[in-house]
Design an enzyme around this catalytic site. Sequence first.
Site, PDB file in Angstrom:
ATOM      1  N   CYS A 110       0.798  -1.219   0.000  1.00  0.00           N
ATOM      2  CA  CYS A 110       0.000   0.000   0.000  1.00  0.00           C
ATOM      3  C   CYS A 110       0.834   1.274   0.000  1.00  0.00           C
ATOM      4  O   CYS A 110       0.504   2.226  -0.729  1.00  0.00           O
ATOM      5  CB  CYS A 110      -0.952  -0.011   1.186  1.00  0.00           C
ATOM      6  SG  CYS A 110      -0.113  -0.226   2.767  1.00  0.00           S
TER       7      CYS A 110
ATOM      8  N   ASP B 263      -8.148   4.475  -3.391  1.00  0.00           N
ATOM      9  CA  ASP B 263      -7.233   3.480  -2.837  1.00  0.00           C
ATOM     10  C   ASP B 263      -6.531   2.802  -3.999  1.00  0.00           C
ATOM     11  O   ASP B 263      -7.062   1.859  -4.595  1.00  0.00           O
ATOM     12  CB  ASP B 263      -7.999   2.457  -1.989  1.00  0.00           C
ATOM     13  CG  ASP B 263      -7.043   1.584  -1.186  1.00  0.00           C
ATOM     14  OD1 ASP B 263      -5.827   1.590  -1.488  1.00  0.00           O
ATOM     15  OD2 ASP B 263      -7.505   0.901  -0.254  1.00  0.00           O
TER      16      ASP B 263
ATOM     17  N   HIS C 202      -2.722   0.513   6.804  1.00  0.00           N
ATOM     18  CA  HIS C 202      -2.931   0.729   5.377  1.00  0.00           C
ATOM     19  C   HIS C 202      -2.590   2.172   5.051  1.00  0.00           C
ATOM     20  O   HIS C 202      -2.558   3.040   5.931  1.00  0.00           O
ATOM     21  CB  HIS C 202      -4.399   0.428   5.035  1.00  0.00           C
ATOM     22  CG  HIS C 202      -4.660   0.280   3.573  1.00  0.00           C
ATOM     23  ND1 HIS C 202      -3.862  -0.479   2.749  1.00  0.00           N
ATOM     24  CD2 HIS C 202      -5.646   0.792   2.776  1.00  0.00           C
ATOM     25  CE1 HIS C 202      -4.333  -0.429   1.516  1.00  0.00           C
ATOM     26  NE2 HIS C 202      -5.431   0.340   1.506  1.00  0.00           N
TER      27      HIS C 202
END
Lengths: 333, 671
Positions: free
Chosen positions: B422, B482, B466
């Site tokens: 991430c 995202d 994250h």
Amino acid sequence: MAGARIGQLRGWIRRASGAWLPRAGRLDSGEVLISQRRVFILPSKAGLGFALLLLVLLIGSINYGLGLGFGLTFLALSCALVDMVATYRNLAHLRLQQGRVAPVFAGEEVRFELQVANRTGLARYGVWADFSDVAEPRHVTDVAPGAEATVVLTVPTVTRGWLTPPRVTLSTSFPLGLFRAWSHWRPAARALVYPRPEDGAPALPLSGGAGNSLALGGNDDVAGVRNYQPGDTLRQLAWRQIARLGADSGQLLSKQFEGGGGADLLLDYAALPMQLDSEQRLARLTRWVLDAESRALPYALRLGGVRFDAASGPAHQAACLRALALYGMPEAA
Amino acid sequence: MTAAKPPAPGALSRLARLPRDKADTLLLLASALLVLAPHALHLPLWVSLLCGATLAWRAAITLRGKRMPRAIVLLPIAVAAMAGIQFSYDTLLGKDAGVAMLVLLVTFKMLEMHARRDLFVVVFLCFFLALTNFFYTQGIGTALLMLVSIWMLLATQLSFQFTGSVPPLRARLGMAARTLAFAAPVAIVMFVVFPRIHGPLWSMPGGPGAGMTGLSDDMAPGQMSSLALSEEPVFRVQFFGPAPDKADLYWRGPVLGAFDGLTWTRVPEQARKLHMSVGAPALDYEVTLEPSSSRWVFALELPRARPDVPGYRVRETPSLELAADKPLATRVRYRATSHTAYTLERGAVLPDAERWLLLPYGFNPRALAEGRALRGLSAPAQRVQAVLDKFAGERFSYTLEPPRLGRDTVDEFVYGTQAGFCEHYASAFVFLMRAAGVPARVVTGYQGGEINPLDGFMTVRQSDAHAWAEVWLAGLGWIRIDPTAAVAPERVQRGLGASVSRPPPFGIEALRGVNPFSAGGNAWLAQLRNGVNAMNNGWNQWVLNYTPERQRGVLQGLLQNLFGWQLAVVLMATAGVWLLSKFLRARRGIHPVDALYSTLCKRLGQLGLVRAQDEGPSAYAARVGGAPHLAPQSRAAALEFLRRYSSWRYAPPSADPRLTATLKSLLSQVR
């Protein structure tokens, strides 16, 4: 410092308990049950240390936000509370009774027998008993369920007469030692203290007169034999009787002479030399009573207005000694 | 004649036949060992070894009946140990060093025990040592160990209190267990009702949370890989209502807007009014945040209001971060309300747009060029989509063990390795967006969470950490993008465990099902794990985090329940039991006639006629009648008294109301 404070507190409570408890000042006759109101309990020094520990644990738990720390703190505190109840129960509902007290001569120790009976189903451990004025109790005992224990407390004696034992304290710190429970007991039984027998007293006034130490009789009238006593001369030994006993026995016998023409032995207070004071006279009479008794000679005692006719035997001796012990005392009864 | 040799005694029977003081000392050593042992987990190895050796030495001294070492031997060892602590911890103060010192103190005290007082000192120190263990662990196992430790300590202290006969060890353990059993209910009541306050009373060195991991305030791609592996819970959530979709579970943490080429950091911002609107139903939930060294308060995007965290002041930054005024070193619980559908700064212009467009000079030239090229697309939304398409279309892969990156991290990632997690995607995406002229920023936090079907609590772990992105589009406001989802959608929908192919444990293929990340891999294992989690959560909620707020709730609940009809029932039952016991006690108590009898016996006793314990009234009367020294009138009165008493005592109860009075007058005649 802290110890002194605790001592002060203890002393204060001791005094105060005497004031507010109607029973505390009285004598306890017969069997005494240590009831709830007779048991006092306070934290011991170790208990105060434990309280400090609990405080530290609590502050640590709050400051570091330790949830489990609170659990530990409260559990430890609860254990201390349980210990308090257990310490109380270790002492309460015991039964106390005074055993027989044998008379003693002044200068000897009186033995007060204290019987501690446990009629409950709970075993008692580490019960200390001693007189209240003793700094550290000296006697400790366990009492199993349904059993009795005997604690012997001794008191040194100085003067003749009745001796009332000091107050007795029973105490215990069992099971964890964080608390001390105690109870006071004033036994009603008193001890009779005979006068101290005079050392090196003149011999028995066998002629009936006082101070006639050489009156050990003519050599002709042998009244009997008695056991050899140090000081008997060779002439006095009853050789024939010794031989009869046989050499193996090793026992020596002396001839017993009857002096003064068979007159009864009279121990008279008034007949003693004037220079002796009353205690000295009583001491000498006591010694003579013992001597006469050991030689199985009947003796009479005249003590002021009290007269004992000539006799011998333990009962007669006890009566005479009792009279000597209580002579001139207001509580002669 | 040859004597039959007794059988060789076993070690246990030899222990049982040890003299009492030796057995007690060994018991004390065992209890202390029980308290000391868990500290070995955090102490330096040399301290543990030294303690073990010292205790063994002490045991040998006891068993062999040797003398204790003299102070001249102990003192240098103690000084050396202090020096060792200083060397290991760089201080003698502070929590960890203090605990190490305490451990050594207790151990050395064992060699210096002479009086009864020393025993108390050691036992009390052991209690304190048990508390310090809670700095490091407060689980259920620790609690059980604490119970066993206290049990042993009580048994030890008890053993030293006997003065005569000593029951066997088993009986003493039983006594200690009974003490604990009686103490436990009292302790529980105290635990529930003792007024709790928010600590600390004063600041203590190195409180809990020091050195604990948490989400950091900056991000250099590659840093998070260790964090992602940690299964440690960060917080637990209880939803009042249905839990939202996993894909909506974005727990917002620090927002990173400044990039120096290697590291993303937070941008200091001026407080200002934000334009925010919310739609869709609100989600109500309660978060229990584990202690950590960070100040971040997590809430679902987007929280409607600042949550109230007891004991802390929470501030909301213009980037919608929630920060406490000090590290959240205690476990806290707070309620929050969030809306997963929202708009933020939905205006035509963004007042501070330039700060979200800044790029470091001289880094990542290729990415910069590609981003500039994207400005050819007129709509910013198209530029966003283009980059997402690029991530999804090319051979980008999601991995927790990406290759190391050099100076131009974005260039090397986008045009070289194309493998990362991430952080890499968020970093590259925001960089490209800014190059394309779209205001963008990195948002870190946690994504997802695992619902425990047993108690309904959702657990969010460090492995759920994250990083994602936010871009600002005119007319739409800040929108969450995202980029990781473009590459590994399952990371967002099902969690980390699903998206990463991990090697099987110990390289054994058959053990793949035991993989802690795969909840579905083994049904009963998953159930077991859920059960343990539910138990731990209950423990945390009710024991470790029994805060003043929770206490108030519990007590209020108790009071409300009590003041209903139940209270009346309880009160009436109590009163009934009390009356009954009083009645029974009165029956067991002394009847007035018996009291008069005992007075008579006492008076006769003073006159020389002591009643024997086993003497009944008739036998006593016979003796009184034969006593010569009693005055005739007295004797007659006493005999009459005893006759009446005897007939009252042993005959069926006759209702003679004047009996007491008669006896009293008779008694007065006995002198």
